[in-house]
Design a protein around this motif. Sequence first.
Motif, mmCIF file in Angstrom:
data_model
loop_
_atom_site.group_PDB
_atom_site.id
_atom_site.type_symbol
_atom_site.label_atom_id
_atom_site.label_comp_id
_atom_site.label_asym_id
_atom_site.label_seq_id
_atom_site.Cartn_x
_atom_site.Cartn_y
_atom_site.Cartn_z
ATOM 1 N N CYS A 171 2.009 -8.153 -3.888
ATOM 2 C CA CYS A 171 1.728 -6.843 -3.272
ATOM 3 C C CYS A 171 3.065 -6.243 -2.891
ATOM 4 C CB CYS A 171 0.873 -7.035 -2.015
ATOM 5 S SG CYS A 171 -0.770 -7.676 -2.338
ATOM 6 N N ALA A 172 3.738 -5.642 -3.845
ATOM 7 C CA ALA A 172 5.190 -5.490 -3.700
ATOM 8 C C ALA A 172 5.723 -4.199 -3.079
ATOM 9 C CB ALA A 172 5.848 -5.694 -5.061
ATOM 10 N N PRO B 94 6.636 -1.036 -0.727
ATOM 11 C CA PRO B 94 7.773 -0.352 -1.352
ATOM 12 C C PRO B 94 8.892 -1.268 -1.821
ATOM 13 C CG PRO B 94 7.867 -0.109 1.036
ATOM 14 C CD PRO B 94 6.586 -0.821 0.730
ATOM 15 N N GLY B 95 8.871 -2.542 -1.453
ATOM 16 C CA GLY B 95 9.841 -3.458 -2.054
ATOM 17 C C GLY B 95 10.810 -4.127 -1.106
ATOM 18 N N PHE C 39 4.035 -7.282 -8.550
ATOM 19 C CA PHE C 39 2.814 -6.533 -8.873
ATOM 20 C C PHE C 39 2.558 -5.476 -7.818
ATOM 21 C CE2 PHE C 39 2.448 -10.524 -11.012
ATOM 22 C CZ PHE C 39 1.959 -10.158 -12.259
ATOM 23 N N GLU C 40 2.215 -4.290 -8.270
ATOM 24 C CA GLU C 40 1.819 -3.230 -7.344
ATOM 25 C C GLU C 40 0.668 -2.454 -7.982
ATOM 26 O OE1 GLU C 40 2.216 -2.221 -4.122
ATOM 27 O OE2 GLU C 40 0.742 -0.773 -4.809
ATOM 28 N N ASP D 114 -3.185 -4.658 -10.801
ATOM 29 C CA ASP D 114 -3.908 -5.380 -9.747
ATOM 30 C C ASP D 114 -3.600 -6.878 -9.866
ATOM 31 O OD1 ASP D 114 -5.764 -6.637 -8.124
ATOM 32 O OD2 ASP D 114 -7.400 -5.289 -8.674
ATOM 33 N N ASP E 83 1.850 -10.285 0.607
ATOM 34 C CA ASP E 83 1.975 -9.461 1.819
ATOM 35 C C ASP E 83 0.977 -8.304 1.665
ATOM 36 O OD1 ASP E 83 3.359 -8.578 4.236
ATOM 37 O OD2 ASP E 83 4.339 -7.070 2.996
ATOM 38 N N PRO E 84 -0.312 -8.618 1.730
ATOM 39 C CA PRO E 84 -1.317 -7.607 1.374
ATOM 40 C C PRO E 84 -1.430 -6.475 2.393
ATOM 41 C CG PRO E 84 -2.309 -9.789 1.646
ATOM 42 C CD PRO E 84 -0.914 -9.873 2.157
HETATM 43 C C1 LIG Z 1 1.749 -4.111 3.026
HETATM 44 S S1 LIG Z 1 2.125 -3.375 1.542
HETATM 45 C C2 LIG Z 1 3.391 -4.428 0.924
HETATM 46 C C3 LIG Z 1 4.725 -4.187 1.533
HETATM 47 C C4 LIG Z 1 5.835 -4.888 0.757
HETATM 48 N N1 LIG Z 1 5.589 -6.305 0.644
HETATM 49 C C5 LIG Z 1 7.198 -4.679 1.391
HETATM 50 O O1 LIG Z 1 7.681 -5.540 2.103
HETATM 51 O O2 LIG Z 1 7.796 -3.629 1.151
HETATM 52 C C6 LIG Z 1 0.821 -3.837 0.512
HETATM 53 C C7 LIG Z 1 0.949 -3.305 -0.894
HETATM 54 O O3 LIG Z 1 0.029 -4.029 -1.705
HETATM 55 C C8 LIG Z 1 -0.549 -3.158 -2.647
HETATM 56 N N2 LIG Z 1 -1.808 -3.805 -3.099
HETATM 57 C C9 LIG Z 1 -3.002 -3.853 -2.461
HETATM 58 N N3 LIG Z 1 -3.894 -4.550 -3.187
HETATM 59 C C10 LIG Z 1 -3.256 -4.971 -4.297
HETATM 60 C C11 LIG Z 1 -3.640 -5.733 -5.432
HETATM 61 N N4 LIG Z 1 -4.877 -6.189 -5.565
HETATM 62 N N5 LIG Z 1 -2.724 -5.972 -6.389
HETATM 63 C C12 LIG Z 1 -1.449 -5.490 -6.271
HETATM 64 N N6 LIG Z 1 -1.045 -4.745 -5.230
HETATM 65 C C13 LIG Z 1 -1.919 -4.495 -4.249
HETATM 66 C C14 LIG Z 1 -0.707 -1.873 -1.860
HETATM 67 O O4 LIG Z 1 -0.841 -0.765 -2.725
HETATM 68 C C15 LIG Z 1 0.574 -1.855 -1.056
HETATM 69 O O5 LIG Z 1 1.584 -1.180 -1.719
#
Ligand SMILES: C[S@@+](CC[C@H](N)C(=O)[O-])C[C@H]1O[C@@H](n2cnc3c(N)ncnc32)[C@H](O)[C@@H]1O
Length: 575
Positions: A236-237, A239-240, A268-269, A298, A318-319
Amino acid sequence: MSLYHETASILDGDAPTGGNLRSRVFNNKDIKSPRGQIYALAVETCKWSSVLAEVVDNSQLLQCERKLTPVLALLLVHDLLLAKGGIALPVSHGLRAAIERHRSRLTAEFTRARIRRKCSSVSALAEHVEALLHSTSKHPRWIRVNTLKSTLDDQLATTFDGYQRAASVQDVLAGPAKLIYVDEHIPNLVAVPPRFDFAKSGAYKSGAIILQDKASCFPAYLLDPQAADGDVIDGCAAPGNKTTHLASIVHSRNQAAEGALHAKIYAFEKDAKRAKTLEKMVTTAGSDGITQIHYGHDFLKVDPADEKFSRVGALLLDPSCSGSGIVGRDDMPDLHLPAAAGTKTQTKTQKSAKVSASKKRKREDDDDAEPEKILIDDDGNTTVASSEKDLKARLQALSDFQFTLMLHALKFSAARKATYSTCSIHAEENEHVVLRLLQSDIAQQRGWRILPRDAQVKGMRDWPVRGQVDFCDGDMQVAEACIRAHKDDGRGVMGFFVAAFVRDGQQDESLVPEIRQVQKVPNQPAYELDSTLTGSPPADQSSSLLSSDSKAGGAGPPELGAGSGDDSDWGGFDD
Ligand SMILES: C[S@@+](CC[C@H](N)C(=O)[O-])C[C@H]1O[C@@H](n2cnc3c(N)ncnc32)[C@H](O)[C@@H]1O
């Protein structure tokens, strides 16, 4: 309605949307004036309000102009005295005329207010106002030095030249001095006073430094990917922040492991728009060489037994979460009001009026305070749960979603390590998810266990704030293994949670066919998270997994954080 009336109604707390200033402005469908203009006017007026309230009071403006409300007066006087173009209304407009006929008195009072503050110019006064704004802050500005582009020593000698070393975060927050604290837990992390803005610095623009809260650095550091762990997934990447932190660690391990196959990061995003933000951050940070971004992909649709991921030994998850640990986003800024017309003016002891609906503040004052009901999606949009029951239902839905994602991570055939993190303060999203994962069939079959505190990387072992025993069914070891961060405990961090899972991995080969089979089973019923939490479309059922574990959650993944906000006002890579 004019820009000024619309902004006043937001600051008065009359807007139909709740939450912080940003969501009150950007989620308000009734607004006609440009939202960015309203937001900027509201922020700037709040910032200057202690000075402006004094000016309004001492000029007797409200006594002369009975139709002006205190908030309207502040907004208009702000623009008269401080906006480049003055008041943004036609000369003949009644509101503009009501202020301009007092121009000389207002200007004179503004000069007196400046002199009283011993500021020789308006720009010196602006600095004074800015410093005042941060003087009570409990949170420093955390800055991670990106070792892909620079070193801590380089940055101390350049970007932070002139800063004195502080012994603690508290020292950094205490005084007006230019102090810098080199963190004792996370390598290459520093804290400086919050009033210093680095977003315009060369080091920030070049990716040499990254604005990232200390707690947000915990997951990549705790995962501690080694050369022997092979490739890494960030599920769940965007903004990175954590992807780029991971990249700097993986890169240093790649360098150290001469001759070995260099490890990659698969990021993955699910949300395509957020994936572009991720790409921008990964490129700026110089992590693009070792990071493969899966745009709009996904994570739940990735086959854990796919040959491509057969070298993935470590995963960071990090969902999306309630965001209840995020600092500052749930607050309305302070607005100092002038005394209302007809009342005795107050010049010295301005009353600080928090002009939010401030239900939260009221609750904090009550003896039987209710828990936090504010939920913030991945784009920073805020929703307020209407009742305790509503909050519980939303937290349960989030918890199910987080459990499902994490369970998927534990299925990767070569995986030996995984971290689970949220910026939530709620047990439902934290310790409860950990307990449920430990009891899951996948964890039991594959030998996953929680990484105990004494086996954690030093900085995390030393970090004193741990999981709550009562949230862990009384299991002290699990609670000790879990890591928490509290937003107002003096450590200067956001509210956060992280735990790591490990396994020795004897059982994996025999499980591969089983994992594949799990992927092919038909869909689960729709996920129950209501889309008002994120403003997102209903759940995509096609990616649901059927396993005894996901049945326990009764759910497939919701569409969380998917493009519900407006990225156009995205303010950089800050947490
Ligand atoms: C809390 S944010 C992550 C923040 C990131 N880890 C950082 O430190 O910058 C959660 C992210 O997960 C994405 N997300 C949610 N469900 C997902 C899935 N099933 N697969 C991939 N990404 C997902 C969301 O769109 C969101 O951008």
